[in-house]
Design an enzyme around this catalytic site. Structure first.
Site, mmCIF file in Angstrom:
data_model
loop_
_atom_site.group_PDB
_atom_site.id
_atom_site.type_symbol
_atom_site.label_atom_id
_atom_site.label_comp_id
_atom_site.label_asym_id
_atom_site.label_seq_id
_atom_site.Cartn_x
_atom_site.Cartn_y
_atom_site.Cartn_z
ATOM 1 N N ASP A 29 0.925 -1.196 -0.077
ATOM 2 C CA ASP A 29 0.617 -0.076 -0.325
ATOM 3 C C ASP A 29 0.667 0.962 0.505
ATOM 4 O O ASP A 29 2.364 1.128 0.723
ATOM 5 C CB ASP A 29 -0.722 0.214 1.525
ATOM 6 C CG ASP A 29 -2.211 0.898 0.453
ATOM 7 O OD1 ASP A 29 -2.599 1.309 -0.420
ATOM 8 O OD2 ASP A 29 -2.510 0.912 1.843
ATOM 9 N N GLY A 30 0.227 2.597 -0.907
ATOM 10 C CA GLY A 30 0.731 3.362 -0.268
ATOM 11 C C GLY A 30 1.558 4.449 -2.007
ATOM 12 O O GLY A 30 2.273 5.094 -1.869
ATOM 13 N N GLY A 32 0.155 5.143 -3.994
ATOM 14 C CA GLY A 32 -0.261 7.203 -4.616
ATOM 15 C C GLY A 32 0.246 8.112 -3.954
ATOM 16 O O GLY A 32 0.387 8.832 -4.366
ATOM 17 N N TRP A 34 3.234 8.071 -2.371
ATOM 18 C CA TRP A 34 4.276 8.716 -2.657
ATOM 19 C C TRP A 34 4.496 9.159 -3.909
ATOM 20 O O TRP A 34 5.384 9.688 -4.132
ATOM 21 C CB TRP A 34 4.966 6.443 -2.956
ATOM 22 C CG TRP A 34 6.055 6.849 -3.228
ATOM 23 C CD1 TRP A 34 7.560 6.607 -2.829
ATOM 24 C CD2 TRP A 34 6.944 6.984 -5.057
ATOM 25 N NE1 TRP A 34 8.755 6.737 -3.391
ATOM 26 C CE2 TRP A 34 8.419 6.873 -4.688
ATOM 27 C CE3 TRP A 34 6.288 6.473 -6.137
ATOM 28 C CZ2 TRP A 34 8.866 6.930 -6.003
ATOM 29 C CZ3 TRP A 34 7.513 7.069 -7.046
ATOM 30 C CH2 TRP A 34 9.367 7.467 -6.598
ATOM 31 N N ARG A 42 -0.681 9.490 -9.600
ATOM 32 C CA ARG A 42 -0.767 8.212 -8.899
ATOM 33 C C ARG A 42 -0.036 6.939 -9.656
ATOM 34 O O ARG A 42 0.566 6.390 -9.334
ATOM 35 C CB ARG A 42 -2.054 7.791 -8.459
ATOM 36 C CG ARG A 42 -2.994 8.324 -7.638
ATOM 37 C CD ARG A 42 -4.177 8.820 -7.125
ATOM 38 N NE ARG A 42 -4.277 7.408 -6.690
ATOM 39 C CZ ARG A 42 -3.971 6.511 -6.008
ATOM 40 N NH1 ARG A 42 -3.846 7.406 -4.325
ATOM 41 N NH2 ARG A 42 -4.206 4.985 -5.837
ATOM 42 N N ASN A 77 -10.831 -1.994 -5.354
ATOM 43 C CA ASN A 77 -10.338 -1.889 -6.259
ATOM 44 C C ASN A 77 -11.394 -1.206 -7.477
ATOM 45 O O ASN A 77 -10.668 0.411 -7.806
ATOM 46 C CB ASN A 77 -8.773 -1.781 -6.394
ATOM 47 C CG ASN A 77 -7.873 -2.156 -5.153
ATOM 48 O OD1 ASN A 77 -6.762 -3.228 -5.232
ATOM 49 N ND2 ASN A 77 -7.749 -0.477 -4.443
ATOM 50 N N TRP A 78 -11.952 -2.271 -8.192
ATOM 51 C CA TRP A 78 -13.144 -1.671 -9.243
ATOM 52 C C TRP A 78 -13.072 -0.159 -9.139
ATOM 53 O O TRP A 78 -13.542 0.363 -10.434
ATOM 54 C CB TRP A 78 -13.105 -2.766 -9.276
ATOM 55 C CG TRP A 78 -12.967 -3.831 -9.964
ATOM 56 C CD1 TRP A 78 -12.873 -5.021 -9.076
ATOM 57 C CD2 TRP A 78 -12.500 -4.987 -11.355
ATOM 58 N NE1 TRP A 78 -12.969 -6.227 -9.493
ATOM 59 C CE2 TRP A 78 -11.948 -6.144 -11.182
ATOM 60 C CE3 TRP A 78 -11.782 -3.741 -12.399
ATOM 61 C CZ2 TRP A 78 -11.445 -6.637 -12.091
ATOM 62 C CZ3 TRP A 78 -11.113 -4.221 -13.094
ATOM 63 C CH2 TRP A 78 -10.749 -5.452 -13.465
ATOM 64 N N ARG A 197 1.899 -4.601 6.289
ATOM 65 C CA ARG A 197 1.449 -3.900 5.824
ATOM 66 C C ARG A 197 2.462 -2.303 4.917
ATOM 67 O O ARG A 197 2.559 -1.870 6.779
ATOM 68 C CB ARG A 197 -0.155 -3.310 5.965
ATOM 69 C CG ARG A 197 -0.599 -2.579 5.152
ATOM 70 C CD ARG A 197 -2.500 -2.543 5.376
ATOM 71 N NE ARG A 197 -2.837 -1.414 4.278
ATOM 72 C CZ ARG A 197 -4.298 -1.603 4.498
ATOM 73 N NH1 ARG A 197 -4.715 -2.725 4.431
ATOM 74 N NH2 ARG A 197 -4.628 -0.628 3.361
ATOM 75 N N SER A 205 -8.394 -4.738 4.467
ATOM 76 C CA SER A 205 -9.028 -4.617 3.392
ATOM 77 C C SER A 205 -9.142 -5.386 2.796
ATOM 78 O O SER A 205 -9.064 -5.697 2.043
ATOM 79 C CB SER A 205 -7.553 -3.412 2.854
ATOM 80 O OG SER A 205 -7.679 -2.373 3.403
HETATM 81 C C1 IPE Z 1 -5.345 -2.628 -0.224
HETATM 82 O O1 IPE Z 1 -5.447 -1.689 -0.832
HETATM 83 C C2 IPE Z 1 -5.250 -3.074 -1.582
HETATM 84 C C3 IPE Z 1 -3.803 -3.402 -2.161
HETATM 85 C C4 IPE Z 1 -2.334 -3.135 -1.497
HETATM 86 C C5 IPE Z 1 -4.115 -4.364 -3.374
HETATM 87 P P1 IPE Z 1 -6.050 -0.390 -0.623
HETATM 88 O O2 IPE Z 1 -5.156 1.021 -0.455
HETATM 89 O O3 IPE Z 1 -7.051 -0.519 -1.482
HETATM 90 O O4 IPE Z 1 -6.586 -0.279 0.453
HETATM 91 P P2 IPE Z 1 -7.598 0.697 1.929
HETATM 92 O O5 IPE Z 1 -8.871 1.319 0.377
HETATM 93 O O6 IPE Z 1 -7.210 1.928 2.230
HETATM 94 O O7 IPE Z 1 -8.321 -0.480 2.700
HETATM 95 C C1 IPE Z 2 -1.777 0.167 -3.257
HETATM 96 O O1 IPE Z 2 -1.235 1.017 -3.628
HETATM 97 C C2 IPE Z 2 -2.032 -0.062 -4.831
HETATM 98 C C3 IPE Z 2 -3.101 -0.713 -4.845
HETATM 99 C C4 IPE Z 2 -4.104 -1.070 -4.025
HETATM 100 C C5 IPE Z 2 -3.083 -1.783 -6.637
HETATM 101 P P1 IPE Z 2 -2.491 2.801 -3.039
HETATM 102 O O2 IPE Z 2 -2.883 2.818 -4.842
HETATM 103 O O3 IPE Z 2 -3.568 1.873 -2.715
HETATM 104 O O4 IPE Z 2 -1.233 3.767 -2.847
HETATM 105 P P2 IPE Z 2 -2.564 4.743 -2.114
HETATM 106 O O5 IPE Z 2 -3.127 3.584 -0.062
HETATM 107 O O6 IPE Z 2 -4.037 5.430 -2.623
HETATM 108 O O7 IPE Z 2 -1.046 5.931 -0.571
HETATM 109 MG MG MG Z 3 -4.194 2.697 -0.577
#
Ligand code: IPE
Ligand code: IPE
Ligand code: MG
Length: 249
Positions: A29-30, A32, A34, A42, A77-78, A197, A205
């Site tokens: 996660d993170g 976006g 970053w 993103r 994530n969809w 995580r 999640s």
């Molecule tokens: C969890 O991250 C899913 C993946 C890392 C693929 P999200 O960014 O989707 O989770 P939430 O929305 O913060 O719970």
């Molecule tokens: C995790 O990073 C990647 C996926 C869920 C595909 P994010 O895209 O959730 O990044 P943040 O949480 O928005 O920073």
């Molecule tokens: Mg995220």
């Protein structure tokens, strides 16, 4: 025999090789955040995230950790903007096409788990190819959770089991934890010992809800694209300090 000596050579001296996790799971996660911090869109974070995953896979292999499961795309994530979802699907496909040869050479067995039938057809083709071409590889079991949801996984297991009961091939009192686990995507690889995580969020999640029952949790503020070998080393040190009681005293 070279593999054992390689493990000894590369493993940091402060880690006990007999007490390493056998299965590491990671919520990457993170990406976006970053990208935002760098003033980038993103999607650039997702692109960089691939390098972090490649590095972690290699590190697990070098240090003798036999299974790695990474959360790449959740069933939720969809709900992201269409351009981001499209970018991710194209990225997964491109990375698979590009990295397959190296995974074959490195003896990596790749697997995908999730509702794969709902992914773009061209991505499904690459997924099937990569799983088929690496199915006899044995240095590490690498599973990518794509269109994965823990609740969806539990429901599909329930449906399969209910069907067997309805057909009379299974009695309700034969349904135990072992049988249930065999109906999950992780039937072969088993439960993770350690869940990492990144980016500081204190939640699952919808990841591996059944399988994480007794995993050790390690949450770091580091954003996924910055998660490197030194960070993984820290996570393993923390893991080795934990006292895994499994309900005992
Ligand atoms: C969890 O991250 C899913 C993946 C890392 C693929 P999200 O960014 O989707 O989770 P939430 O929305 O913060 O719970
Ligand atoms: C995790 O990073 C990647 C996926 C869920 C595909 P994010 O895209 O959730 O990044 P943040 O949480 O928005 O920073
Ligand atoms: Mg995220």
């Amino acid at each position: 025999m070279t593999s054992k000596s390689t493990v000894l050579q590369n493993l940091p001296a402060d880690l006990d090789r007999d007490r390493l996790p056998k299965h590491v799971a990671v919520i990457m996660d993170g990406n976006g955040r970053w990208a935002k911090r760098q003033g980038l869109p993103r999607i650039m974070g997702h692109r960089r995230g691939v390098y972090a995953l490649k590095d972690l896979l290699r590190c697990c292999k070098d240090w003798g950790i036999p299974a790695l499961t990474a959360y790449a795309f959740s069933t939720e994530n969809w709900k992201r903007p269409l351009e981001e979802v499209d970018f991710l699907m194209t990225l997964f496909e491109g990375v698979l096409r590009q990295e397959l040869r190296e995974m074959v050479q490195e003896n990596v067995r790749i697997n995908f788990m999730g509702n794969l039938a709902d992914l773009p057809r061209s991505l499904q083709v690459e997924i099937e190819r990569s799983m088929a071409e690496t199915q006899h590889n044995a240095s590490i079991q690498f599973t990518v959770a794509t269109n994965y949801g823990g609740r969806q996984e539990i429901l599909q297991a329930c449906r399969a089991i209910a069907t067997q009961v309805q057909e009379g091939v299974l009695q309700p009192d034969e349904i135990d934890e072992a049988l249930f686990s065999r109906h999950l995507y992780t039937a072969k690889v088993g439960d993770p010992d350690l869940l990492i995580r990144t980016s500081g969020e204190m939640r699952l999640s919808n990841f591996l809800l059944w399988q994480l029952a007794y995993a050790e949790l390690y949450i770091t503020e580091t954003l996924w694209p910055d998660f490197d070998r030194a960070e993984f080393h820290r996570a393993l040190c923390a893991y080795q300090q934990r006292d895994r009681r499994f309900g005992k005293v």
